[in-house]
Design a protein around this motif. Sequence first.
Motif, short mmCIF file in Angstrom:
data_model
loop_
_atom_site.label_atom_id
_atom_site.label_comp_id
_atom_site.label_asym_id
_atom_site.label_seq_id
_atom_site.Cartn_x
_atom_site.Cartn_y
_atom_site.Cartn_z
N ALA A 116 0.81 -1.21 0.00
CA ALA A 116 0.00 0.00 0.00
C ALA A 116 0.85 1.27 0.00
N LEU A 117 2.09 1.15 0.47
CA LEU A 117 2.97 2.31 0.55
C LEU A 117 3.99 2.38 -0.59
N ARG A 118 4.02 1.39 -1.45
CA ARG A 118 5.05 1.34 -2.49
C ARG A 118 4.95 2.53 -3.45
N GLU A 119 3.74 2.89 -3.83
CA GLU A 119 3.60 4.00 -4.78
C GLU A 119 4.04 5.32 -4.15
N GLN A 120 3.64 5.56 -2.88
CA GLN A 120 4.04 6.78 -2.21
C GLN A 120 5.56 6.83 -2.01
N ALA A 121 6.17 5.68 -1.78
CA ALA A 121 7.61 5.63 -1.54
C ALA A 121 8.42 5.72 -2.83
N GLY A 122 7.77 5.58 -3.98
CA GLY A 122 8.48 5.71 -5.25
C GLY A 122 8.94 4.40 -5.84
N PHE A 123 8.41 3.28 -5.37
CA PHE A 123 8.87 1.99 -5.86
C PHE A 123 7.97 1.42 -6.96
N THR A 124 7.09 2.24 -7.49
CA THR A 124 6.30 1.86 -8.66
C THR A 124 6.37 3.00 -9.68
N ALA A 125 6.32 2.65 -10.95
CA ALA A 125 6.34 3.67 -12.01
C ALA A 125 5.01 4.41 -12.03
N LEU A 126 5.07 5.67 -12.50
CA LEU A 126 3.86 6.49 -12.55
C LEU A 126 3.78 7.16 -13.92
N HIS A 127 2.58 7.17 -14.50
CA HIS A 127 2.36 7.75 -15.83
C HIS A 127 1.25 8.80 -15.73
N GLY A 128 1.33 9.80 -16.58
CA GLY A 128 0.28 10.80 -16.62
C GLY A 128 0.80 12.12 -17.14
N GLU A 129 -0.06 13.13 -17.12
CA GLU A 129 0.35 14.45 -17.58
C GLU A 129 1.27 15.09 -16.55
N GLY A 130 2.11 15.99 -17.03
CA GLY A 130 3.06 16.61 -16.12
C GLY A 130 3.85 17.70 -16.81
N VAL A 131 5.04 17.97 -16.26
CA VAL A 131 5.89 19.06 -16.75
C VAL A 131 7.33 18.58 -16.78
N THR A 132 8.06 18.99 -17.82
CA THR A 132 9.50 18.74 -17.91
C THR A 132 10.22 20.08 -17.98
N VAL A 133 11.21 20.25 -17.09
CA VAL A 133 12.03 21.46 -17.08
C VAL A 133 13.47 21.05 -17.38
N VAL A 134 14.12 21.77 -18.29
CA VAL A 134 15.51 21.48 -18.65
C VAL A 134 16.35 22.72 -18.35
N LEU A 135 17.42 22.52 -17.58
CA LEU A 135 18.37 23.58 -17.25
C LEU A 135 19.70 23.28 -17.93
N ASN A 136 20.32 24.30 -18.50
CA ASN A 136 21.57 24.07 -19.23
C ASN A 136 22.55 25.20 -18.99
N ASP A 137 23.85 24.87 -19.11
CA ASP A 137 24.90 25.88 -18.99
C ASP A 137 24.85 26.83 -20.18
N SER A 138 25.48 27.97 -20.01
CA SER A 138 25.56 28.95 -21.09
C SER A 138 26.63 28.53 -22.10
N SER A 139 26.43 28.92 -23.34
CA SER A 139 27.44 28.67 -24.37
C SER A 139 28.51 29.75 -24.39
N ARG A 140 28.31 30.81 -23.63
CA ARG A 140 29.28 31.89 -23.57
C ARG A 140 30.49 31.47 -22.74
N ARG A 141 31.58 32.20 -22.90
CA ARG A 141 32.80 31.97 -22.13
C ARG A 141 33.18 33.28 -21.44
N PRO A 142 33.79 33.20 -20.25
CA PRO A 142 34.14 34.42 -19.52
C PRO A 142 35.35 35.13 -20.11
N THR A 143 35.24 35.54 -21.37
CA THR A 143 36.35 36.22 -22.05
C THR A 143 36.12 37.72 -22.17
N ASP A 144 34.90 38.15 -21.85
CA ASP A 144 34.60 39.58 -21.94
C ASP A 144 35.34 40.33 -20.83
#
Length: 269
Positions: A116-144
């Motif tokens: 009964a606690l497996r889903e809450q604990a994260g031991f089962t996969a979950l499917h459905g609508e949601g959000v994906t956020v992607v964070l990335n480094d800058s392509s600039r270089r500290p040459t300025d």
Amino acid sequence: MEYTTGTPSWRLVMRRAIRGLRPRRRGQRQRGWGMVVPLIALAAGLLFTTSATTADGTALRDDRRPQLAQLITDKRERLDERDAEATALRAKVDDESRRFAEVDEPVNEARKRADALREQAGFTALHGEGVTVVLNDSSRRPTDTGADAPQNDDLVVHQGDVQAVVNALWAGGAEAMSIMDVRVISTSAVRCVGNTLLLHGQVFSPPFKITAVGNPAAMHRTLDSSEGVQQFRDAVADFGLGYTETVERNATVRAYGGSSDLRSAEVTK
């Protein structure tokens, strides 16, 4: 540097040095260089001998980075093998407990409570609508140059940036979450070393993808209201860092497959 077998060069140098130090016959004139040259030769011989002993048949200035890279690869392969063994053992334990539950009522009740606690604990996969956020480094270089020139820290994603997004998604009612397709549970710790992310013993490089299953509108609102996320968005505009937010109609967050053992705990008051 290569050393050949036979009479070592330092012995030859020693013989010449000793020969040069012997007193000359009467009538021969001793010059200053006659004493200095054998001493220089002796010192050179000692240096060659020390270098040969230290090298022990290898080059002293070899680049050891390929060896280090191979060592890291070997360690990762060994870790993957141990993870596979641990997964197999957990499956075996589950099979044994399931078999005992069929004939032992206390074991059966314990399994029902755990299931009964497996889903809450994260031991089962979950499917459905949601959000994906992607964070990335800058392509600039500290040459300025100048007062507004970016520093190295301005151009990379930090631990606090990832944590700000994670906290905002939880606050928005996320039911399950993964970072780089690794399930995040209550004991997960997000740490960054340089511009790499450490999660459950695995190392990841940017871009960092965070996926959460839940109400997209609610999570979007908490992302907008998060001070930490807003600061990162400001850095996106100022320094060219990467930030994308995508609504998922059928997101998948895989089940947690690591160890559930606690290393430390503290009782809250």
